[in-house]
Motif scaffolding. Structure first.
Motif, short mmCIF file in Angstrom:
data_model
loop_
_atom_site.label_atom_id
_atom_site.label_comp_id
_atom_site.label_asym_id
_atom_site.label_seq_id
_atom_site.Cartn_x
_atom_site.Cartn_y
_atom_site.Cartn_z
N ASP A 16 7.75 3.36 5.79
CA ASP A 16 7.87 3.33 4.22
C ASP A 16 7.76 4.77 3.63
O ASP A 16 7.72 5.59 4.52
CB ASP A 16 6.53 2.39 3.84
N SER A 28 2.37 7.23 0.58
CA SER A 28 1.49 6.86 -0.63
C SER A 28 0.94 8.28 -1.07
O SER A 28 0.85 9.17 -0.37
CB SER A 28 0.23 5.96 -0.15
N ARG A 29 0.84 8.26 -2.55
CA ARG A 29 0.30 9.45 -3.02
C ARG A 29 -1.06 9.67 -2.76
O ARG A 29 -1.69 10.53 -2.59
CB ARG A 29 0.51 9.31 -4.58
N ARG A 71 6.69 -0.07 -4.64
CA ARG A 71 7.01 -0.05 -6.05
C ARG A 71 8.54 0.62 -6.46
O ARG A 71 8.83 1.16 -6.99
CB ARG A 71 6.05 1.21 -6.61
N THR A 110 2.54 9.74 10.48
CA THR A 110 2.64 10.15 9.16
C THR A 110 3.51 11.42 8.88
O THR A 110 2.93 12.23 9.69
CB THR A 110 1.33 10.18 8.32
N SER A 126 -4.38 8.18 0.07
CA SER A 126 -4.79 7.57 1.31
C SER A 126 -6.08 6.96 1.14
O SER A 126 -6.98 7.76 0.89
CB SER A 126 -4.76 8.69 2.17
N HIS A 128 0.60 -1.16 0.02
CA HIS A 128 -0.05 0.10 0.02
C HIS A 128 0.68 1.30 -0.19
O HIS A 128 0.28 2.29 0.29
CB HIS A 128 -0.85 0.02 0.96
N SER A 129 2.05 1.30 -0.30
CA SER A 129 2.98 2.39 -0.45
C SER A 129 3.73 2.43 -1.61
O SER A 129 3.90 1.46 -2.28
CB SER A 129 3.85 2.62 1.10
N GLU A 130 4.41 3.56 -1.72
CA GLU A 130 5.30 3.93 -2.61
C GLU A 130 6.64 2.85 -2.52
O GLU A 130 7.23 2.57 -3.60
CB GLU A 130 5.85 5.54 -2.81
#
Length: 88
Positions: free
Chosen positions: A37, A40-41, A16, A74, A43, A11-13
């Protein structure tokens, strides 16, 4: 710990091609796990299902059930999810 790492990958960058950091510590007779992590772009919190046969969306319910404390921090650089428990 594996649930927190799995969430970071899924679920995060970081999942990838980024970086995931894992930290384990003993603090005042508690074990603390932190997984950081790259955020993420978008949420999109998942709504956990109450169905026992649902494969996804229940991981943080498990973390909450087995830990004495847990939380999320965050920043603009990413997200850290942590949990603690006292060994028996």
């Amino acid at each position: 710990m594996s649930e927190l790492v799995t969430n970071a990958v899924a679920h995060s960058e970081s999942g990838r091609g980024g970086v995931i950091k894992l930290r384990l510590a003993v603090i005042e007779e508690r074990v603390r796990v932190e997984v950081s992590d790259q955020g993420s772009r978008v949420s999109r919190p998942r709504v956990a299902s109450n169905s026992a046969d649902t494969e996804h969306g229940n991981g943080l319910k498990i973390v909450r059930a087995v830990s004495s404390r847990w939380g999320v921090h965050t920043t603009t650089q990413g997200t850290t999810v942590w949990c603690e428990w006292a060994p028996s």
